[in-house]
Each structure stands twice: as C-alpha cells, then as structure tokens.
Scaffold this active site. Structure first.
Site, PDB file in Angstrom:
ATOM      1  N   HIS A 286       0.761  -1.103  -0.039  1.00  0.00           N
ATOM      2  CA  HIS A 286      -0.052  -0.052  -0.003  1.00  0.00           C
ATOM      3  C   HIS A 286       0.835   1.201  -0.024  1.00  0.00           C
ATOM      4  O   HIS A 286       0.539   2.124  -0.554  1.00  0.00           O
ATOM      5  CB  HIS A 286      -0.765  -0.059   1.184  1.00  0.00           C
ATOM      6  CG  HIS A 286      -1.948   0.953   1.325  1.00  0.00           C
ATOM      7  ND1 HIS A 286      -3.130   0.563   0.675  1.00  0.00           N
ATOM      8  CD2 HIS A 286      -1.996   2.213   1.755  1.00  0.00           C
ATOM      9  CE1 HIS A 286      -3.785   1.799   0.742  1.00  0.00           C
ATOM     10  NE2 HIS A 286      -3.145   2.825   1.417  1.00  0.00           N
TER      11      HIS A 286
ATOM     12  N   HIS B 104     -10.818   1.996  -1.016  1.00  0.00           N
ATOM     13  CA  HIS B 104     -10.929   1.603   0.238  1.00  0.00           C
ATOM     14  C   HIS B 104     -11.624   0.539   0.224  1.00  0.00           C
ATOM     15  O   HIS B 104     -12.635   0.338   0.877  1.00  0.00           O
ATOM     16  CB  HIS B 104     -11.777   2.851   0.839  1.00  0.00           C
ATOM     17  CG  HIS B 104     -11.072   3.409   2.273  1.00  0.00           C
ATOM     18  ND1 HIS B 104      -9.661   3.611   2.385  1.00  0.00           N
ATOM     19  CD2 HIS B 104     -11.679   3.084   3.491  1.00  0.00           C
ATOM     20  CE1 HIS B 104      -9.631   3.573   3.629  1.00  0.00           C
ATOM     21  NE2 HIS B 104     -10.629   3.474   4.450  1.00  0.00           N
TER      22      HIS B 104
END
Lengths: 768, 251
Positions: free
Chosen positions: A68, A116
């Site tokens: 990430h 998300h």
C-alpha cells in the site's frame, strides 16, 4: 518470539539470532504482512548494525514496505506505461498526495481517486466513510478547497442467494446499503457535493467489493502546499483528531487477501468523524491563507510513520519525534501503536517556530486540538523518543524507500468466438435492460448525496425536467464566481470488457471517460487512475495489470491527456477468486463557458436525432448478451483516431450551439441511450435504423461499440451540423413514445411513462 | 445592512450565503459561535442573523438540537432582544431546525420555552436532494419581491413540519406560512413535489410578527440562474433564491 522490555511498552525483539521459522513467527505475531524475503532483508540490516531492533522500529519498516505504501509490485509497470505523459497544463504529477493541474492563469485544480476496498468489505459504513474522509484530506493537504466528490462502487448482485455466500462474506445488499450510507453521512456532513460515480453489480464482486472515492479541489496557484519538509528546524504540528487504536495495521491489512478471518481485523478499519473534519478544513485553509504552512501531509494509510518519513525523506532532512507529545484517544497505547495508527481526521503541518502561536489561535477558534510533536533536523535519520528514552534510530532511506519487484507475469490468450442468438422480442429486451440493476435508475442513491451544497453544480448528476430526470454523462462544477469556466467531472470503468481482454477493457474505459466529458461539452483535460486488481503474486493477475496499464497508457498518450494522480489496490482476492481487472478513471474536462454545457435529456419536438460513430458486431461484455445468456469474446475495439476525430467534431458543433442534447452510448447500447434521453426530456422520438447500414437490428440497438454518441440537433441546423460532424441522421424528436423501425419494419413503440417506470424500478425492488 | 452568518462545527452552507449578501452589497461577516461565547462579538451589532444549513455538531441527535442548546446557553437573552427589536433572523434547512428548537418558530404566542413543532424525518425515511416548486402564501419582508411560484432545492433528511392541530390552526390564522410546496403549475403537491410529507405542504414559516423566517429549501443555492437545473430550458435574469435575499434588504 524473544523480546525484552527496554522502556515502558517498548520491546527489543531478538531478530539477530532468529531462524527462518522464527522470522515467519515474528511476521505473523506482529501482524507485519511481510514476505520471508523481506524479513530476511530486515534481519540482514540489523546484523550489519550489530544490534537488535525495537518493536517500533520493525513496525515502522514493515509499514514503509507494505504494498500500500511502497507500490512495490506496481511501480515498475506504472513507470513504463502511465507516468510521464507530456502535458503543458499539469503542474504536479504523481508526486504528492494528489495531482495539480492548471485551471486558469490564477487557479489550479487538484484531484485524485483512490480505493478503500478491504475496509469497506469488512465494515461497509465506516470503511466507505473513511474512504471519503481520506481522499478529502489528500486534496486539502495541497492547500486546496475540496469542492466535489465522486464514488465508483462495485458490488455483487443485489439478489444474490444468501446460501451461496462464502463464510464471512456479507451480502451485497447489506454492503451496498452500508457503503452508500457511509458516503452519504460523511460527504453530506462535511459539506462537499457528491456529483458523479458508478454503481455496478456483478457476481465477480460478491467476495470482494470495490469502493473507490475521488475528490477535486481548487487552489490559487501561489497557495499550493507541498508534502515536503525541506529545511531543518521546522516544528511538526499534529492537528485534528486524536490518535487511537482504530486503524492499526490498515495498510498491512490492505496488502493481504480477504479471508473468512478478515472480520477479526475490524480494528484495522479507521473511524471517521466528519464533524472534526469540517472545521479542520476551515482551519487548514485559514492557516494556508495566512501563509504559515511550510509543508503538510494528511495522516492516512501508514499514519504518522509514513507521513513524517516521506515528508522528510523527500526534503532531504532528518526527523526528531517525541511520541509522548501525541494527544491520545486512549491511555496505555504503546509507542509502536501511536506510530502506525491510522486514526482519521489528522493533519501534520510543518511550521516555523515563530508561527506556532498563530496556528494555536486558529485551532482555538475552530475548536481543533493540536500538539507540537517534534521537528525536522539536519541529517537523514529518524529518531524517536518516548518519555526521554531514545527508541528509534534508523536511516529514513531504509524505512521509506522500501522495495520494488519486477513480478513475473503471464498474458492470457483470448480465443475469439461469438454466439449468434435468435432474434429477440425487442420491446421485452429493452424494458428488461432498463430495469436491470446496472442500467436502471440510480436515483435512490444519487439523491441521498447532497450534490448541490456549495452552489457550484451547474450541470447536475441527474438531468432533465424536474422530477423526470435521467442520468447525465458528467456533472459540471463552476469553481469560481467570477469566471464562466467550468470543470466537468466523470468516472468510468468496464470490468466485463476488461475480463475478456484487459488491454481492450482499458482502452474502452478511457474511451468512455472521453465520451462522457465530450457529451456535456467539455474538453478532456486530465485523469486520475484507480487501479483495482487481484493478487499480484499470481502471474495471470500481473499479466492483467500489465495489459491494463498498457491500454491506459496507449490511449491517454495518443490523446495527450496525463494521469496526474492515482492509486493501486492489489490483493482483491477472496476464496481463490480474483476480481476482473478494474481500472477506474476519474476524468476531468474543461468547458470554457458553462453556458454552453449540454445535458442528456431530449429538448424539443422537431429536432433531429443523429448517431455519431460506428456500430460494430462486437457483443463481448455487453449487457444484452448477459441478459439473454449468449457468449462472446469479441470485445469492443477502440480506434483512437476515430475517438480523437469525433471528439473534436462534437466539441466544435457544441461550441456553435448546434446540439441541444447529447448522450454517450454505453451499457445497453443505442436503444438504452435513446430511452434515457426520452425519460429525462419526457418526450418521445421516432427512429429509423436503416441509415446505419446492413446489420441485425438487435446489434444496431444493443451493441456497446465505443466512440459513439446520440446528438439532438436544433431544427434547421442539420446541414451545418453534418458539415462539422461525421454522423448519420436516424430520426427526430416527436410525440410521447419511443418508436423504432429498421426500414419498413417496426421494432417497438413504447410510451415514455412505461420506459421510465421500468427504469425506475430497477433498484426500487431492493431498496424501497 | 450588517449581516452575521452564524457558524459552528458542521454548518456548511455559509459560503453561498455569504456570497448572496455580498452580491447585494451588504456588510456581511462569518460569526463563529465561539466569538459570541468569548464576548469578542455581540449580536446587537448586526441587523440580520443568518443561520445556515449543514449538520451542526453532526446532528447526531435531533437535527439542530445541539446547536440550539449551545446558542441558548450563550445568547438567548440577546436573541430575544434581537427579535423584539424587529431585526431579521433567517434559518435555512438546519437553521430552520435550530429556530424551531429555540422556540423562535412557530412562536404563535411569542417565543416559547419548549419547541412547539418539529421538523421530523422525511416520509421517505431518507436524505433527499431534489428541486421543488414553492408558492408564496403570505407577504412578509422575506417575500415582498418574490414571484408567485419559484423553484429551490431541498437537501435534508428531517424536513417534515409537524405540530399540534391547534398550533397549526394558529399558524394559518396568523398568516405565518411563507411558502408551500406545490406542483409546477401551482396545484397541491404530493410526493415528490412535497419532498418530506410536511403538514399543509409547509416549506417555510415566519413568526407572527414576520421578522423570523425558517425555510427548508435553500435560496442561497439558487441565487444565480445557472444554479437552476433547468437553465437550459428557461431563461432567468436572476436565480429564484435571489428574490428572497433581495426582499430582506429592501427598505
């Protein structure tokens, strides 16, 4: 794991003498989500230092190295295809948290889309809300005022049978309602209009939903703030929400596949609070106006650790941090938890010491908490203190630069085939398509988002006569009171075409983004890419990633439109199933005069209807074939020359005010486009398909070939229009019915009210 | 006139409202509740108090309740004086909810200690953002320049005006209804033309004296013609909301 406490709640971890098995155990029990290779690299580093690390040091490094934060699997591919498309308008590209593009001489717009996904799959309401909150901060930390939100969402079918759900997987309807409520409650409360998005349903997303959120802001060019600390002696001011245990290991969680145990990771989902965010926005913008912010970054994935590390590393300075100065939500947090917590609504500002009083005053006015937690220093080390104890001493380079992989990839071969179905009942097919959940009205969702707040939305997401509206292709925002210039905003994605052929799917996605912007009269200007893919450790997934990026790159490079920001979400895999390659674009166009904007609803009796672009017998990924259960791997193919040509022509005709309504042809083909335009204008149209040449009528009506639009042209302006735009006249606006024939043969004749009824019922059955 | 646009955390239509007054040449400023609390500003220094829409303090309990409670604690005396002097108060959306919570509306027998009405959850049971048509019911300083039928957007989850039968009768008797939701042709509204199920299709109310207005739709979001959704079908010189602001400042 052998550990000894060397300060209150700080442990030294014995890694120097650890075996491979023990390294794995350390990785597992500390929740690091690193590979054995990476653990060994870590071990080697500390062997070279001749000491064991503290737990907080290991956490800091693991966070910096997570997929990430480091983009370790994607960066080499992005560099090859996506980065570096030349543009004279782009000001800050793929560097800070959001892209910055010139709007006019004085102003720039700032935008980004990101995912998300994992948090929303586990905790839909909180996950989606913090997705919105996070993307708003990305815009805010460039010093920009957020003025628009978008939200492309991908779920399993709303009628998916409960008994078929895998263990731990929540029902699509539950997820959708939670996600939409989360976006609504956050976006509405914080006062930013949600003006565009996608809600797409397919079985491919049952196990792994996608929740993407994008935000756009506007900033005076001289007020742009960078996420860089470039000199020593600046104070780190942490302001906004307090730091808690919510969102611990969010980035590590995002870099794993989902399993039935994912529910246990609920604490990795952060909790948003729009009522801290709303005044935080005011306070930040006020401080920025006062010119006292020397560097700024929001605390999102990775928390304090990645923010301080990245800001200082980018500016070539070191950092000294006192974690005991951080304001906490709960007592007894260990320093490593404070360092990696992803608690929401926090911003880190670099401020000159002399301006600390000023920022304190602003915070007091807006009831915002703040504390000074450290400062930038000469050198290149990260040093962290905890009640006077020195608990971290690491070179920033090692923590933040992370790792990069050229992961192996395999590109799949596509066998071309297309079933030819029996000729259908056209009326039934059209009404079924209109009431299908991918095509039907999303009014239930769109109206729950405040798309009017701030008063800038001059072309709405729903377009047409009040209370008869249809879906628009893009919304237009007028950012400045004293300028007629507008920003058109849209989102595009097509997972089903991408599933057949990732390259063609990516081209199609760019094509659709362009179509949407052109349909409202805007010149495409820049893109942000949200890349959602499966597990990159699988060769075929990396193959899809390569092909998608190649497609996105080829199309955008040809058109001269840069990707200025973006995000990669890998590991969208659960129970052995990966999502189809789903690159999502947030696209921005410029319209010089919003008074020339064109909406999608038919306007006036007697106006001529044209189809622009070529219709082909390529039914792969189409809603029509899905409806009738026919198979095809012939994915629609984009011709970039045609795209560019038609785009220029339509924009020219719009500039001359020849076109009174325009709608791109996408899901459901020409028939659905015509129906939607009739629904919004509450007026019928008579169509003859014969000018489209020799082809089965169902292909003419339901093909989803790219680069096509329906244009309504002012009566009497047909010749002028035909001189500018390569198009075929197929009919005229008239009556109350959608009447379609192919030459002498009538195919259907349906009243606008019946069309609207079917279209509006698509989701009503599930949502009320 | 000197206009104060009241702010606390979660108010979020203040910029549009500020712009509206500014365009009309008024002396307008943002007034954060904390400034009143700390005595840095006084209500008596203003002629118009504007309570904008939004989600004050998050509206996690009844909409407007927290804002009203804080306002009451800090400035109730000053508010009463403000109203008694005939100065203008206007609450839009969340601001309307605040005025009801404060007892400044409907105030059929003067400012009430407890709320005499409520803006309840919409009949649809969800937040809705849509355009409505409004018909002017009674003349007041808020409506004198407003055309008979106008169009404004609503965006709320709690906008259904309800009160006791007796109070409603008084409201009608006192000519307190400023605007009703109607169909485009001016006839009686049903859903979605009445977007929330409001009694008597009430969209906006004044106090009996006519110097306090609460309105659910947002005039500040329809100040300019291009904010209307139908600007490509209907030409306007001004947005419909303009006329409400214009009325307030006309002498």
């Amino acid at each position: 794991m052998r550990a000894k406490e060397i300060a209150p709640k700080v442990y030294e971890i014995d890694i120097l003498n650890a075996s491979d098995e023990e390294l794995k155990e350390i990785n597992e029990s500390m929740g690091l989500a690193l590979s054995l290779e990476e653990m060994k690299k870590l071990q080697k580093f500390f062997i070279s230092l001749g000491r064991n690390p503290t737990d907080i040091e290991i956490h800091a490094i693991a966070q910096g190295w997570s997929e990430h934060c480091s983009y370790k699997s994607s960066k080499p591919v992005l560099r090859k295809y996506i980065f570096g498309i030349p543009s004279k308008h782009a000001l800050i590209v793929m560097q800070d948290d959001a892209g910055v593009v010139e709007f006019n001489d004085e102003y720039a717009y700032v935008f980004k889309i990101e995912s998300h996904n994992h948090p929303s799959a586990v905790e839909p309401y909180g996950g989606a809300a913090t997705g919105v909150g996070g993307i708003i901060r990305d815009i805010l930390n460039m010093g920009a005022k957020p003025i628009a939100l978008v939200d492309p969402l991908f779920f399993g079918p709303p009628d998916y049978p409960y008994e078929n759900l895998n263990p731990g997987i929540k029902h699509p309807l539950y997820l959708m309602q939670g996600v939409i409520a989360g976006i609504r409650d956050y976006g509405n409360r914080v006062g930013i209009p949600t003006i565009a998005g996608i809600t797409y349903f397919h079985e491919d997303f049952v196990n792994n939903i996608l929740v993407n959120a994008g935000c756009l802001g506007i900033v005076r060019k001289d007020k742009i703030v960078r996420s860089v600390v470039s000199k020593a002696g600046l104070k780190f001011v942490l302001m906004g929400g307090r730091t808690g245990r919510d969102g611990i290991h969010g980035v590590n969680f995002a870099s794993k596949i989902l399993t039935e145990k994912s529910e246990e990771e609920r604490q990795a989902v952060q909790l948003g609070n729009p009522i801290i965010k709303e005044p935080l926005i005011h306070a930040i913008l006020e401080a920025n106006d006062a010119g006292i912010i020397k560097g700024m970054k929001d605390l999102g994935g990775g928390g304090l650790g990645s923010v301080i590390g990245e800001m200082c590393h980018a500016g070539g300075v070191g950092a000294e941090v006192h974690l005991d100065k951080v304001l906490l939500k709960e007592r007894n947090m260990a320093p490593w938890e404070i360092w990696v917590s992803e608690s929401q609504e926090r911003m880190l500002l670099a401020i000159e010491e002399k301006d600390i009083e000023k920022i304190r005053e602003i915070c007091e006015k807006w009831d915002i908490e703040m504390s000074v937690i450290g400062q930038s220093v000469e050198g290149s080390y990260l040093d962290i203190y905890w009640y006077g104890e020195h608990i971290v001493h690491l070179p920033l380079e090692f923590v933040t630069a992370g790792v990069e992989y050229e992961r192996p990839y395999k590109i799949k071969k596509i066998e071309k085939m297309q079933e030819i179905p029996k000729e259908p009942n056209y009326r039934n097919v059209l009404l079924s398509l209109l009431s299908s959940y991918n095509i039907g009205s999303k009014e239930w969702i769109i109206r729950q988002y405040d798309h009017e707040v701030q008063g800038r939305t001059v072309l709405k997401p729903l377009q047409g006569i009040i209370n008869y509206e249809t879906h628009g292709d893009a919304a237009i925002i007028k950012p400045l009171k004293d300028s007629w210039k507008g920003l058109a905003i849209t989102t595009a994605a097509n997972p089903q075409i991408g599933k057949i052929d990732a390259y063609k799917g990516a081209l199609y996605t760019v094509d659709e983004a362009i179509r949407n912007l052109v349909a409202v009269g805007a010149r495409p200007h820049s893109f942000s890419d949200g890349l959602n893919f499966g597990n990159p450790e699988r060769e075929e997934i990396m193959g899809e990633f390569h092909e998608s990026c190649r497609g996105l790159g080829d199309a955008a490079r040809f058109l001269g439109i840069p990707y200025v920001s973006g995000n990669v979400s890998f590991y969208n895999e659960a129970f052995g199933r990966n999502i189809p390659p789903t690159p999502v674009l947030m696209a921005v166009g410029i319209i010089d005069d919003i008074r020339k904007a064109v909406s999608a609803d038919f306007k006036k009796d007697g106006n001529s209807i044209y189809i622009v672009g070529e219709t082909r017998e390529e039914m792969g990924g189409s809603e029509y074939y899905k409806l009738i259960g026919a198979k095809s791997t012939l994915a629609p193919e984009v011709n970039l020359e045609e795209l560019k040509g038609r785009m220029e022509e339509i924009l020219k005709a719009m500039n001359k005010n020849l076109i009174t309504s325009c709608h791109d042809i996408s899901h459901g083909g020409l028939a659905v486009a015509l129906a939607e335009m009739s629904i919004g204008g509450n007026i019928g149209v008579e169509i003859d398909l014969s000018s489209m040449g020799f082809m089965r009528a169902d292909f003419k009506l339901f093909s989803e070939s790219p680069t096509r639009w329906v244009c309504e042209v002012k009566r009497g302006k047909e010749e002028e229009f035909e001189r500018i735009v390569k198009a075929r006249r197929i009919g005229a606006v008239e009556g109350e019915n959608l009447k379609v024939r192919d030459g002498n043969r009538w195919l259907f004749n349906i009243h606008t009210n019946i069309l609207r009824g079917s279209w509006r019922n698509a989701l009503r059955n599930y949502l009320g | 006139m000197r206009v104060a646009i009241l702010q606390i955390e979660g108010t979020n239509c203040e910029e549009e409202s500020y712009t509206a007054f500014k365009e009309l040449g008024q002396e307008v400023e943002y007034l954060h509740l904390n400034l009143l609390k700390k005595g840095k500003r006084n209500l008596e220094d203003y002629d118009i108090l504007f309570i904008p829409g939004g989600f004050s303090a998050g509206d996690y309990v009844r909409a407007g309740a927290i804002f009203a409670a804080r306002l009451k604690a800090i400035a109730m005396r000053a508010l009463k004086d403000f109203v008694d002097e005939g100065k203008i108060i206007i609450g839009v959306c969340n601001g309307f909810q605040v005025l009801i919570e404060l007892g400044l509306l409907p105030a059929v027998d003067g400012i009430s200690e407890k709320p005499e009405a409520a803006l309840m959850t919409n009949d649809s049971n969800r937040f809705e953002c849509r355009w409505t048509y409004l018909k002017k019911e009674n003349e007041s300083i808020f409506t004198r320049d407003v055309p008979n039928i106008i169009s404004l957007p609503v965006a709320h989850a709690e906008g259904k005006f309800v009160t006791e039968k007796k109070t409603l009768e008084r409201v009608i008797e006192n000519k307190q209804i400023a605007f009703k939701y109607v169909k485009p042709d001016g006839s009686r509204a049903d859903y979605p033309w009445n977007p929330n199920g409001s009694m008597e299709d009430i969209a906006a109310l004044t106090n009996p004296e006519g110097n306090v207005l609460g309105i659910m739709p947002h005039p500040e979001r329809a100040f300019f013609p291009y904010q209307h959704p139908d600007w490509n079908r209907k030409e306007r010189e001004r947005g419909d909301g303009f006329w409400i602001f214009k009325s307030m400042i006309s002498k």
